[in-house]
Design a protein around this motif. Sequence first.
Motif, PDB file in Angstrom:
ATOM      1  N   ILE A 261     -25.617-101.444 -12.236  1.00 14.99           N
ATOM      2  CA  ILE A 261     -26.488-101.667 -11.081  1.00 14.99           C
ATOM      3  C   ILE A 261     -25.763-102.600 -10.119  1.00 14.99           C
ATOM      4  N   THR A 262     -25.636-102.156  -8.884  1.00 14.98           N
ATOM      5  CA  THR A 262     -24.946-102.964  -7.883  1.00 14.98           C
ATOM      6  C   THR A 262     -25.900-103.525  -6.839  1.00 14.98           C
ATOM      7  N   CYS A 263     -27.124-103.016  -6.812  1.00  8.00           N
ATOM      8  CA  CYS A 263     -28.105-103.482  -5.831  1.00  8.00           C
ATOM      9  C   CYS A 263     -29.355-103.958  -6.567  1.00  8.00           C
ATOM     10  N   GLU A 264     -29.582-105.241  -6.562  1.00  7.92           N
ATOM     11  CA  GLU A 264     -30.739-105.816  -7.246  1.00  7.92           C
ATOM     12  C   GLU A 264     -32.051-105.386  -6.587  1.00  7.92           C
ATOM     13  N   GLU A 265     -31.993-104.986  -5.333  1.00 13.16           N
ATOM     14  CA  GLU A 265     -33.205-104.560  -4.630  1.00 13.16           C
ATOM     15  C   GLU A 265     -33.665-103.178  -5.091  1.00 13.16           C
ATOM     16  N   CYS A 266     -32.805-102.177  -5.022  1.00 15.71           N
ATOM     17  CA  CYS A 266     -33.243-100.813  -5.381  1.00 15.71           C
ATOM     18  C   CYS A 266     -33.127-100.540  -6.871  1.00 15.71           C
ATOM     19  N   ARG A 267     -32.142-101.128  -7.542  1.00 16.50           N
ATOM     20  CA  ARG A 267     -31.951-101.019  -8.992  1.00 16.50           C
ATOM     21  C   ARG A 267     -31.838 -99.585  -9.497  1.00 16.50           C
ATOM     22  N   SER A 268     -31.356 -98.671  -8.678  1.00 14.13           N
ATOM     23  CA  SER A 268     -31.407 -97.278  -9.115  1.00 14.13           C
ATOM     24  C   SER A 268     -30.059 -96.596  -9.265  1.00 14.13           C
ATOM     25  N   ALA A 269     -28.992 -97.165  -8.805  1.00 14.17           N
ATOM     26  CA  ALA A 269     -27.698 -96.487  -8.867  1.00 14.17           C
ATOM     27  C   ALA A 269     -27.296 -96.219 -10.306  1.00 14.17           C
ATOM     28  N   GLY A 270     -26.925 -94.972 -10.583  1.00 14.88           N
ATOM     29  CA  GLY A 270     -26.401 -94.635 -11.891  1.00 14.88           C
ATOM     30  C   GLY A 270     -27.432 -94.411 -12.975  1.00 14.88           C
ATOM     31  N   LEU A 271     -28.708 -94.294 -12.647  1.00 17.46           N
ATOM     32  CA  LEU A 271     -29.733 -94.068 -13.661  1.00 17.46           C
ATOM     33  C   LEU A 271     -29.586 -92.649 -14.214  1.00 17.46           C
ATOM     34  N   ASP A 272     -29.344 -92.552 -15.527  1.00 16.35           N
ATOM     35  CA  ASP A 272     -29.134 -91.257 -16.172  1.00 16.35           C
ATOM     36  C   ASP A 272     -30.359 -90.768 -16.939  1.00 16.35           C
ATOM     37  N   THR A 273     -31.051 -91.670 -17.645  1.00 12.00           N
ATOM     38  CA  THR A 273     -32.218 -91.273 -18.423  1.00 12.00           C
ATOM     39  C   THR A 273     -33.264 -92.376 -18.431  1.00 12.00           C
ATOM     40  N   VAL A 274     -34.500 -91.958 -18.650  1.00  6.25           N
ATOM     41  CA  VAL A 274     -35.619 -92.887 -18.851  1.00  6.25           C
ATOM     42  C   VAL A 274     -36.352 -92.401 -20.100  1.00  6.25           C
ATOM     43  N   HIS A 275     -36.575 -93.300 -21.040  1.00  5.33           N
ATOM     44  CA  HIS A 275     -37.327 -92.992 -22.262  1.00  5.33           C
ATOM     45  C   HIS A 275     -38.377 -94.071 -22.479  1.00  5.33           C
ATOM     46  N   GLY A 276     -39.235 -94.227 -21.486  1.00  4.07           N
ATOM     47  CA  GLY A 276     -40.261 -95.257 -21.497  1.00  4.07           C
ATOM     48  C   GLY A 276     -39.807 -96.448 -20.662  1.00  4.07           C
ATOM     49  N   PHE A 277     -40.760 -97.044 -19.969  1.00  4.82           N
ATOM     50  CA  PHE A 277     -40.418 -98.195 -19.124  1.00  4.82           C
ATOM     51  C   PHE A 277     -41.593 -99.152 -19.048  1.00  4.82           C
ATOM     52  N   THR A 278     -41.293-100.344 -18.595  1.00  9.31           N
ATOM     53  CA  THR A 278     -42.301-101.352 -18.316  1.00  9.31           C
ATOM     54  C   THR A 278     -41.891-102.061 -17.039  1.00  9.31           C
ATOM     55  N   LEU A 279     -42.857-102.656 -16.377  1.00  8.03           N
ATOM     56  CA  LEU A 279     -42.564-103.368 -15.133  1.00  8.03           C
ATOM     57  C   LEU A 279     -42.268-104.834 -15.410  1.00  8.03           C
ATOM     58  N   GLU A 280     -41.430-105.398 -14.582  1.00  6.47           N
ATOM     59  CA  GLU A 280     -41.082-106.804 -14.682  1.00  6.47           C
ATOM     60  C   GLU A 280     -42.319-107.650 -14.379  1.00  6.47           C
ATOM     61  N   PRO A 281     -42.658-108.586 -15.250  1.00  6.16           N
ATOM     62  CA  PRO A 281     -43.848-109.412 -15.019  1.00  6.16           C
ATOM     63  C   PRO A 281     -43.801-110.103 -13.649  1.00  6.16           C
ATOM     64  N   GLY A 282     -44.938-110.112 -12.984  1.00  3.33           N
ATOM     65  CA  GLY A 282     -45.057-110.802 -11.701  1.00  3.33           C
ATOM     66  C   GLY A 282     -44.605-110.009 -10.486  1.00  3.33           C
ATOM     67  N   THR A 283     -44.115-108.778 -10.671  1.00  7.63           N
ATOM     68  CA  THR A 283     -43.636-108.020  -9.506  1.00  7.63           C
ATOM     69  C   THR A 283     -44.660-107.014  -8.994  1.00  7.63           C
ATOM     70  N   TRP A 284     -45.543-106.516  -9.862  1.00  7.55           N
ATOM     71  CA  TRP A 284     -46.540-105.527  -9.459  1.00  7.55           C
ATOM     72  C   TRP A 284     -47.686-106.234  -8.754  1.00  7.55           C
ATOM     73  N   GLN A 285     -48.146-105.670  -7.642  1.00 13.43           N
ATOM     74  CA  GLN A 285     -49.188-106.310  -6.831  1.00 13.43           C
ATOM     75  C   GLN A 285     -50.490-105.517  -6.852  1.00 13.43           C
ATOM     76  N   ASP A 286     -50.816-104.923  -7.989  1.00 13.20           N
ATOM     77  CA  ASP A 286     -52.087-104.231  -8.235  1.00 13.20           C
ATOM     78  C   ASP A 286     -52.314-102.966  -7.421  1.00 13.20           C
ATOM     79  N   GLU A 287     -51.249-102.335  -6.925  1.00  7.38           N
ATOM     80  CA  GLU A 287     -51.432-101.047  -6.261  1.00  7.38           C
ATOM     81  C   GLU A 287     -51.878-100.033  -7.315  1.00  7.38           C
TER      82      GLU A 287
END
Length: 175
Positions: free
Chosen positions: A99-125
């Motif tokens: 990952i080269t961009c801390e903002e988008c965090r998406s470069a080079g993503l190959d697979t997802v097998h479950g995820f969670t959000l970083e605490p304190g970043t979600w604003q209840d959307e």
Amino acid sequence: MRTWLQPYRVELELYGQSLGDFVKGPGYSFLLSERMAEAFQSEGLIGLSGFTPAEVVRVRRKKKGPKPGVVPRYFVVTPHFSRAAVDMARSRLRYGDPITCEECRSAGLDTVHGFTLEPGTWQDEDVFRARGLPGTDIVSERFAGFVARHGLTNMKLIPAEDYVWDPLQWGPPAG
């Protein structure tokens, strides 16, 4: 990605007996049936903007059967790009490139097998896109309850811990 501009004219494909309440549109946009759009707004859910009418110019049947009855009115909406960020340490992600961009965090993503959000970043959307999961629309538990209560159709909601995106079938990351 180009932005879909007005006037919004759509051709729908009908696979079953009736048209759904949710239709994935071009780019980042969705189509919501009038009943879904009104219910979303009246319940005070957040995370979608637009709610602009779309003109249905054609409905094509993809299977034999009777023609659809009444074609509902549809509205074009766009999910919010949220400040929510995928927790890289607690999610099961595979990256081919660092990952080269801390903002988008998406470069080079190959697979997802479950995820969670970083605490304190979600604003209840209730509907949003998170940093680190390009092209993935995320909904809240409140939204899932809303869908069930109203019997809304044409959506498959998957719990975040069970979500898999693995286009090359590489399997989950080691560890």
